[in-house]
Scaffold this motif. Structure first.
Motif, mmCIF file in Angstrom:
data_model
loop_
_atom_site.group_PDB
_atom_site.id
_atom_site.type_symbol
_atom_site.label_atom_id
_atom_site.label_comp_id
_atom_site.label_asym_id
_atom_site.label_seq_id
_atom_site.Cartn_x
_atom_site.Cartn_y
_atom_site.Cartn_z
ATOM 1 N N PRO A 35 0.782 -1.206 0.027
ATOM 2 C CA PRO A 35 -0.063 0.038 -0.016
ATOM 3 C C PRO A 35 0.912 1.357 -0.045
ATOM 4 O O PRO A 35 1.995 1.430 0.568
ATOM 5 C CB PRO A 35 -0.805 -0.100 1.384
ATOM 6 N N PRO A 36 0.349 2.395 -0.832
ATOM 7 C CA PRO A 36 1.108 3.745 -0.543
ATOM 8 C C PRO A 36 1.258 4.190 0.811
ATOM 9 O O PRO A 36 0.356 3.762 1.541
ATOM 10 C CB PRO A 36 0.354 4.502 -1.545
ATOM 11 N N ALA A 37 2.429 4.831 1.073
ATOM 12 C CA ALA A 37 2.838 5.400 2.402
ATOM 13 C C ALA A 37 1.468 6.624 2.618
ATOM 14 O O ALA A 37 1.107 7.248 1.700
ATOM 15 C CB ALA A 37 4.022 6.048 2.183
ATOM 16 N N PRO A 38 1.015 6.664 3.547
ATOM 17 C CA PRO A 38 0.151 7.715 4.068
ATOM 18 C C PRO A 38 0.632 9.062 3.706
ATOM 19 O O PRO A 38 1.881 9.276 4.118
ATOM 20 C CB PRO A 38 -0.083 7.521 5.575
ATOM 21 N N PRO A 39 -0.114 10.130 3.252
ATOM 22 C CA PRO A 39 0.532 11.340 3.097
ATOM 23 C C PRO A 39 0.743 12.256 4.184
ATOM 24 O O PRO A 39 0.032 11.788 5.164
ATOM 25 C CB PRO A 39 -0.705 12.015 2.027
ATOM 26 N N GLU A 40 1.685 12.959 3.987
ATOM 27 C CA GLU A 40 2.016 13.831 5.304
ATOM 28 C C GLU A 40 0.969 14.796 5.544
ATOM 29 O O GLU A 40 0.261 15.268 4.673
ATOM 30 C CB GLU A 40 3.239 14.678 4.917
ATOM 31 N N SER A 41 0.707 15.016 7.047
ATOM 32 C CA SER A 41 -0.285 15.772 7.126
ATOM 33 C C SER A 41 0.071 17.263 7.139
ATOM 34 O O SER A 41 1.181 17.515 7.101
ATOM 35 C CB SER A 41 -0.678 15.874 8.717
ATOM 36 N N PRO A 42 -0.852 18.197 6.589
ATOM 37 C CA PRO A 42 -0.515 19.477 6.081
ATOM 38 C C PRO A 42 0.312 20.146 7.235
ATOM 39 O O PRO A 42 0.843 21.266 7.035
ATOM 40 C CB PRO A 42 -1.788 20.103 5.519
ATOM 41 N N GLY A 43 -0.312 19.849 8.535
ATOM 42 C CA GLY A 43 0.235 20.811 9.646
ATOM 43 C C GLY A 43 1.501 20.308 10.334
ATOM 44 O O GLY A 43 1.910 21.085 10.948
ATOM 45 N N GLY A 44 2.317 19.644 9.537
ATOM 46 C CA GLY A 44 3.603 19.131 9.999
ATOM 47 C C GLY A 44 3.611 18.492 11.314
ATOM 48 O O GLY A 44 2.398 17.689 11.585
ATOM 49 N N ASP A 45 4.533 18.046 11.673
ATOM 50 C CA ASP A 45 4.650 17.032 12.740
ATOM 51 C C ASP A 45 4.271 17.574 14.074
ATOM 52 O O ASP A 45 3.987 18.756 14.313
ATOM 53 C CB ASP A 45 6.046 16.217 13.046
ATOM 54 N N PRO A 47 5.514 17.910 17.368
ATOM 55 C CA PRO A 47 6.241 18.841 18.029
ATOM 56 C C PRO A 47 6.111 20.325 17.586
ATOM 57 O O PRO A 47 6.341 21.211 18.445
ATOM 58 C CB PRO A 47 7.746 18.230 18.134
ATOM 59 N N ARG A 48 6.418 20.419 16.127
ATOM 60 C CA ARG A 48 6.255 21.561 15.569
ATOM 61 C C ARG A 48 4.891 22.462 15.785
ATOM 62 O O ARG A 48 4.930 23.486 16.101
ATOM 63 C CB ARG A 48 6.730 21.409 13.953
ATOM 64 N N ARG A 49 3.915 21.513 15.557
ATOM 65 C CA ARG A 49 2.672 22.221 15.886
ATOM 66 C C ARG A 49 2.276 22.680 17.438
ATOM 67 O O ARG A 49 1.786 23.682 17.534
ATOM 68 C CB ARG A 49 1.525 20.984 15.665
ATOM 69 N N ARG A 50 2.823 22.022 18.213
ATOM 70 C CA ARG A 50 2.665 22.278 19.667
ATOM 71 C C ARG A 50 3.683 23.433 20.038
ATOM 72 O O ARG A 50 3.303 24.395 20.681
ATOM 73 C CB ARG A 50 3.097 21.207 20.617
ATOM 74 N N ARG A 51 4.793 23.559 19.474
ATOM 75 C CA ARG A 51 5.700 24.879 19.540
ATOM 76 C C ARG A 51 4.816 26.064 18.918
ATOM 77 O O ARG A 51 4.911 27.324 19.451
ATOM 78 C CB ARG A 51 6.797 24.636 18.607
ATOM 79 N N ARG A 52 4.134 26.024 17.675
ATOM 80 C CA ARG A 52 3.518 26.993 17.302
ATOM 81 C C ARG A 52 2.351 27.789 18.416
ATOM 82 O O ARG A 52 1.995 28.733 18.404
ATOM 83 C CB ARG A 52 2.927 26.658 15.952
ATOM 84 N N GLN A 53 1.508 26.539 18.735
ATOM 85 C CA GLN A 53 0.366 26.840 19.722
ATOM 86 C C GLN A 53 0.971 27.402 21.107
ATOM 87 O O GLN A 53 0.416 28.255 21.375
ATOM 88 C CB GLN A 53 -0.322 25.428 20.314
ATOM 89 N N MET A 54 2.169 26.959 21.633
ATOM 90 C CA MET A 54 2.659 27.605 22.658
ATOM 91 C C MET A 54 3.106 29.338 22.372
ATOM 92 O O MET A 54 2.996 30.048 23.128
ATOM 93 C CB MET A 54 4.152 26.828 22.954
#
Length: 295
Positions: A35-45, A47-54
C-alpha cells in the motif's frame, strides 16, 4: 449498490519488453503491491505544531499582561501615589457625646449592689412638670416666671425647655438670669438604661462652668457627691463661681447641677443658678432639690 468482480493481477517480469511473457503460477496467490505510504499531514509533525500553539498562547498572555500593567500604571499616575485610597476610614461613632465620654459600667446589673428606692413624701403645692425629662419640682411665685424658650448652651448643648427664671440685670452682654431649668440628656448607648452616673454628673457640671459663665472664673466647691433625689439615684454638684465681666454687676453666683437617673436612656438634668446680687433666693436651691419627684 453495484459490486465489481475482482480479477487476478498479472505479474510482469522484470526486464521490460525483453523479458518473458506473463507467467501465472498455479496454486500461488497473486502478489499485491504494498500500500502507498500515508500522505504527510499538512500541519507538519506534532512537536512543531505544539511549538506554534505555545507561541500563540504566549503572545495572547503577554498582551493581557501588558494591558493590565498599563491600567495599573494609569491608576497610579492619576491617584497621587495612593491608587487604592489609603486605609479604610474608621467607622463613625454615632453614640451620644456623654455615652462616648462615659462608657457604661462593666459590672453587669445582676452583680451590682441593689439599692432599693427610697420612699419620697408626696409632692405638694404648685409644680413644674417636665414630661420629657421625667421629673417634676416645685414652682415659685413672682418674680419667677415660666421659661418659654429652648436654650442650648455649652459643648453638650443640653436643651433646656422647661422651668422658671427672672432677669436680675441687663448689661452689655445681654440679660442676666436667675434660673431653675430642666432637660433630658442622652447618656445610654442605643437603648441602654445603665450608665456611669458619676462620670456623667461631673461632665455636665464641668460643661456648665466652662460654657455658661464668664471666663476665667474660680470655683468654690460646696457639694460634689452621689445622692438620691425623689428616691432616684443622682449626682449633685453645687458650687459658687467668682468672675468678672464688663458691665456686669454680679461677680459671683451660686449654682447646682443635678443629673438624675430616671431609668431611661436619657438622664434628667436640673440646673439652678442664683446670682450673688440676689442671695435672698439662695434657699431655692435646697428647696427645689428636695422637691424633685420622678414622673
Amino acid at each position: 449498490m453495484s459490486e465489481n468482480t475482482q480479477t487476478p493481477v498479472a505479474w510482469s517480469r522484470p526486464g521490460g519488453p525483453w523479458g518473458s511473457g506473463t507467467v501465472t503460477a498455479p496454486g500461488v496467490p497473486p502478489l499485491v503491491p504494498p500500500p502507498p505510504a500515508p500522505p504527510e499531514s499538512p500541519g507538519g509533525d506534532g512537536p512543531r505544531r505544539r511549538r506554534r500553539q505555545m507561541l500563540i498562547f504566549g503572545g495572547i498572555a503577554g498582551g493581557i499582561l501588558a494591558a493590565g500593567l498599563a491600567v495599573i500604571l494609569t491608576v497610579v499616575l492619576t491617584s497621587d501615589g495612593d491608587p487604592f485610597g489609603g486605609e479604610p476610614s474608621a467607622v463613625a461613632d454615632l453614640r451620644p457625646p456623654l455615652a462616648q465620654m462615659c462608657p457604661a459600667p462593666t459590672v453587669p446589673p445582676s452583680a451590682a449592689p441593689v439599692v432599693p428606692p427610697s420612699a419620697a413624701p408626696p409632692a405638694t403645692g404648685e409644680r413644674t412638670t417636665d414630661k420629657e425629662s421625667g421629673i417634676s419640682y416645685r414652682r415659685y411665685p413672682s418674680p419667677w416666671v415660666a421659661w418659654n424658650t429652648t436654650w442650648r448652651a455649652g459643648t453638650l448643648e443640653v436643651p433646656y425647655r422647661v422651668g422658671q427664671h427672672f432677669v436680675t440685670e441687663q448689661y452689655s452682654g445681654g440679660s442676666y438670669h436667675a434660673s431653675i431649668l430642666s432637660a433630658p440628656v442622652p447618656v445610654g448607648d442605643n437603648d441602654a438604661v445603665t450608665f456611669d452616673l458619676e462620670c456623667v454628673g461631673r461632665q455636665v457640671a464641668a460643661d456648665v462652668r466652662a460654657e455658661y459663665y464668664p471666663q476665667p472664673n474660680t470655683m468654690e466647691p460646696l457639694r460634689d457627691e452621689q445622692t438620691r433625689l425623689g428616691g432616684r439615684p443622682a449626682w449633685l454638684s453645687e458650687f459658687r463661681l467668682h468672675f468678672q465681666a464688663a458691665g456686669l454687676t454680679a461677680t459671683d453666683e451660686r449654682s447646682a447641677v443635678a443629673v438624675i437617673d430616671v431609668g431611661k436612656p436619657s438622664a434628667a438634668v436640673l440646673y439652678i443658678s442664683i446670682p450673688g446680687t440676689h442671695k435672698q433666693f439662695d434657699y431655692v436651691i435646697d428647696d427645689v432639690l428636695k422637691s424633685v419627684r420622678p414622673l
